[in-house]
Structure formats: C-alpha cells, structure tokens
Design an enzyme around this catalytic site. Sequence first.
Site, mmCIF file in Angstrom:
data_model
loop_
_atom_site.group_PDB
_atom_site.id
_atom_site.type_symbol
_atom_site.label_atom_id
_atom_site.label_comp_id
_atom_site.label_asym_id
_atom_site.label_seq_id
_atom_site.Cartn_x
_atom_site.Cartn_y
_atom_site.Cartn_z
ATOM 1 N N ASP A 1 0.500 -0.654 0.092
ATOM 2 C CA ASP A 1 -0.050 0.094 -0.418
ATOM 3 C C ASP A 1 0.633 0.739 0.092
ATOM 4 O OD1 ASP A 1 -2.084 1.432 2.320
ATOM 5 O OD2 ASP A 1 -1.841 2.445 0.364
ATOM 6 N N ASP B 1 -5.523 7.996 -6.078
ATOM 7 C CA ASP B 1 -5.167 9.221 -5.159
ATOM 8 C C ASP B 1 -6.760 9.601 -3.777
ATOM 9 O OD1 ASP B 1 -6.914 11.815 -7.199
ATOM 10 O OD2 ASP B 1 -5.682 11.663 -5.475
ATOM 11 N N SER C 1 -2.863 5.344 -14.189
ATOM 12 C CA SER C 1 -3.472 4.510 -14.839
ATOM 13 C C SER C 1 -4.182 3.875 -15.622
ATOM 14 C CB SER C 1 -2.656 5.189 -16.889
ATOM 15 O OG SER C 1 -2.792 6.670 -17.140
ATOM 16 N N THR C 2 -3.448 2.318 -15.109
ATOM 17 C CA THR C 2 -3.677 1.180 -14.976
ATOM 18 C C THR C 2 -5.385 1.015 -14.261
ATOM 19 O OG1 THR C 2 -2.220 0.767 -13.173
ATOM 20 C CG2 THR C 2 -1.612 0.327 -15.580
ATOM 21 N N GLY C 3 -5.411 1.382 -13.510
ATOM 22 C CA GLY C 3 -6.852 1.328 -12.954
ATOM 23 C C GLY C 3 -8.321 1.751 -13.247
ATOM 24 N N VAL C 4 -8.338 3.422 -12.837
ATOM 25 C CA VAL C 4 -9.213 4.093 -13.357
ATOM 26 C C VAL C 4 -9.236 4.363 -14.705
ATOM 27 C CG1 VAL C 4 -11.277 5.883 -13.072
ATOM 28 C CG2 VAL C 4 -10.959 4.183 -11.395
HETATM 29 N N1 APR Z 1 -1.071 1.650 -3.276
HETATM 30 C C1 APR Z 1 -0.790 1.106 -4.264
HETATM 31 N N2 APR Z 1 -1.080 1.338 -5.481
HETATM 32 C C2 APR Z 1 -2.394 1.692 -5.333
HETATM 33 C C3 APR Z 1 -3.285 2.051 -3.963
HETATM 34 C C4 APR Z 1 -2.475 1.684 -3.137
HETATM 35 N N3 APR Z 1 -2.767 2.557 -1.910
HETATM 36 N N4 APR Z 1 -4.955 1.497 -4.256
HETATM 37 C C5 APR Z 1 -5.069 2.003 -5.704
HETATM 38 N N5 APR Z 1 -3.394 1.582 -6.071
HETATM 39 C C6 APR Z 1 -3.275 0.840 -7.451
HETATM 40 C C7 APR Z 1 -4.597 -0.301 -8.870
HETATM 41 O O1 APR Z 1 -4.460 -0.831 -7.865
HETATM 42 C C8 APR Z 1 -4.111 0.665 -9.949
HETATM 43 O O2 APR Z 1 -3.065 -0.870 -10.443
HETATM 44 O O3 APR Z 1 -3.138 1.690 -8.461
HETATM 45 C C9 APR Z 1 -3.061 1.557 -9.698
HETATM 46 C C10 APR Z 1 -3.890 3.463 -10.123
HETATM 47 O O4 APR Z 1 -5.131 2.567 -9.885
HETATM 48 P P1 APR Z 1 -5.615 4.618 -9.739
HETATM 49 O O5 APR Z 1 -6.226 4.331 -8.285
HETATM 50 O O6 APR Z 1 -7.056 3.231 -10.109
HETATM 51 O O7 APR Z 1 -5.550 5.360 -10.510
HETATM 52 P P2 APR Z 1 -5.733 5.921 -12.603
HETATM 53 O O8 APR Z 1 -5.891 4.733 -13.651
HETATM 54 O O9 APR Z 1 -4.579 6.264 -12.847
HETATM 55 O O10 APR Z 1 -6.667 6.124 -12.676
HETATM 56 C C11 APR Z 1 -7.042 8.285 -11.912
HETATM 57 O O11 APR Z 1 -8.824 7.821 -10.829
HETATM 58 O O12 APR Z 1 -8.208 7.687 -8.569
HETATM 59 C C12 APR Z 1 -8.530 8.548 -9.573
HETATM 60 O O13 APR Z 1 -8.559 10.745 -9.730
HETATM 61 C C13 APR Z 1 -8.063 9.509 -10.046
HETATM 62 O O14 APR Z 1 -9.389 10.367 -12.019
HETATM 63 C C14 APR Z 1 -8.193 9.452 -11.195
HETATM 64 C C15 APR Z 1 -8.081 8.559 -11.857
#
Ligand code: APR
Length: 184
Positions: free
Chosen positions: A16, A40, A123-126
């Site tokens: 984390d 974020d 960028s690999t999440g949302v």
């Molecule tokens: N520690 C490490 N990695 C994390 C954590 C954490 N606590 N929480 C989430 N992640 C990972 C996710 O599993 C993913 O692999 O971070 C990576 C990025 O995912 P997102 O947080 O969804 O970010 P992203 O894909 O860049 O989307 C950004 O999402 O949260 C909103 O405000 C943000 O609009 C922006 C968008």
Amino acid sequence: MTPLDDKGRFSIVVGDITASAAEAIVNAANTTLLGGSGVDGAIHAAAGPELLAECRALGGCETGQAKLTRGYRLPARYVLHTPGPIWRGGAQGEAALLASCYRSCLALAEAHGIETVDFPSISTGVYGYPLPQAAPVALKAILDFLAEHSLPRQVRMVCHREETAAVYRQTWNLWYAESKADRL
Ligand code: APR
C-alpha cells in the site's frame, strides 16, 4: 524482493503506497488535483485535509506533467501528483503521455534532491490502461531516466496486488532475458 537491475536502483514490490517510507510517493491523480478514488483517494485520506488545501492552490495539472506537494500525515515527506492518460484504444498518444508521467515525476524529484521515489501503476486502474501495455512503457521510462541521472537513488514500483506486480516482473524478466541473450 531482490533489486531487479544490476545497480539495484529499481525494484518492484507489493504493498500500500500510503504506508511507504520513501521520501516521495507518486499519486495517480486527475487534472484537477482535487482527489478521487483509487490511489488518489487513498493518498488524500492518509495525508489529511491539508493535502487538498495545498492541491487547491496548485490550479490543476496537465496530463503527463507533475506537481509536488508535502506529504502531511503520510510517512512520505512529499507527494508527486501526476495525471495519467485515460486509455482510449492506444492511438491517442497514450503511451507517450504515460512515459511523460514517469519522466516528469523523476525530473521533479531530482530537481528537489529527492533520493527515493515510489510509484503506483499509473493509469492502469480507473483510467483503463491495459497493464501488459503500460508495464513496458513505465519500466522503459524509469530505467532510461535512471541510466542518465544519479538522483533519485532508489525507485520502486509499488503494486497494490500481486497480479499487478507479476505483470511488471514478467515484462522485466522478458527484457532481461533478451538483453542477456544479446550478450552471448
Ligand atoms: N497503493 C498502491 N497502489 C494502489 C493503491 C494503494 N493504496 N490503491 C490503488 N492502487 C493501484 C491500483 O490497483 C492501480 O494498479 O494504483 C493503480 C492506479 O489505479 P487508480 O488509482 O485507479 O489510478 P488511475 O488508473 O491512474 O486513474 C486515475 O482515478 O482515483 C481517480 O482521481 C483519480 O481520476 C483519477 C483516476
């Protein structure tokens, strides 16, 4: 986790990022810098309200660029905020923007004399960037920067899940095997 490059300056770990004791952690932000979900949301929740107050004063950030704030209640002293590209199929310059996120954060860290930086998988999440396509872009941007600069001294990719780390490790091993191949 053994360091994955011959100088041990880069490694891939699972954890984390809000618990990271790196001097700076990177936030996968959006262009408003006013928080969100995912990493974020986690970073803002852990840092406390002062982080949002400082971010408000920054007036946002362009995709691929980075801005620095303090870490407040986080163990990390600083947060490097960088909005990654939203995946739109791969033909809208996403790879160049993603590489720019990593480079901009590393350049900003170097400019502030920051020695250790932890990244999430931007960028690999949302934002939907497919992990198998993001991993080589991220690793190349990080390793190219480290090859040219002595700061930061240590960079880690902090993956929230083992499956994410596995893709980064596979990418690295593929490269490493190839580079060894051309040494024979
Ligand atoms: N520690 C490490 N990695 C994390 C954590 C954490 N606590 N929480 C989430 N992640 C990972 C996710 O599993 C993913 O692999 O971070 C990576 C990025 O995912 P997102 O947080 O969804 O970010 P992203 O894909 O860049 O989307 C950004 O999402 O949260 C909103 O405000 C943000 O609009 C922006 C968008």
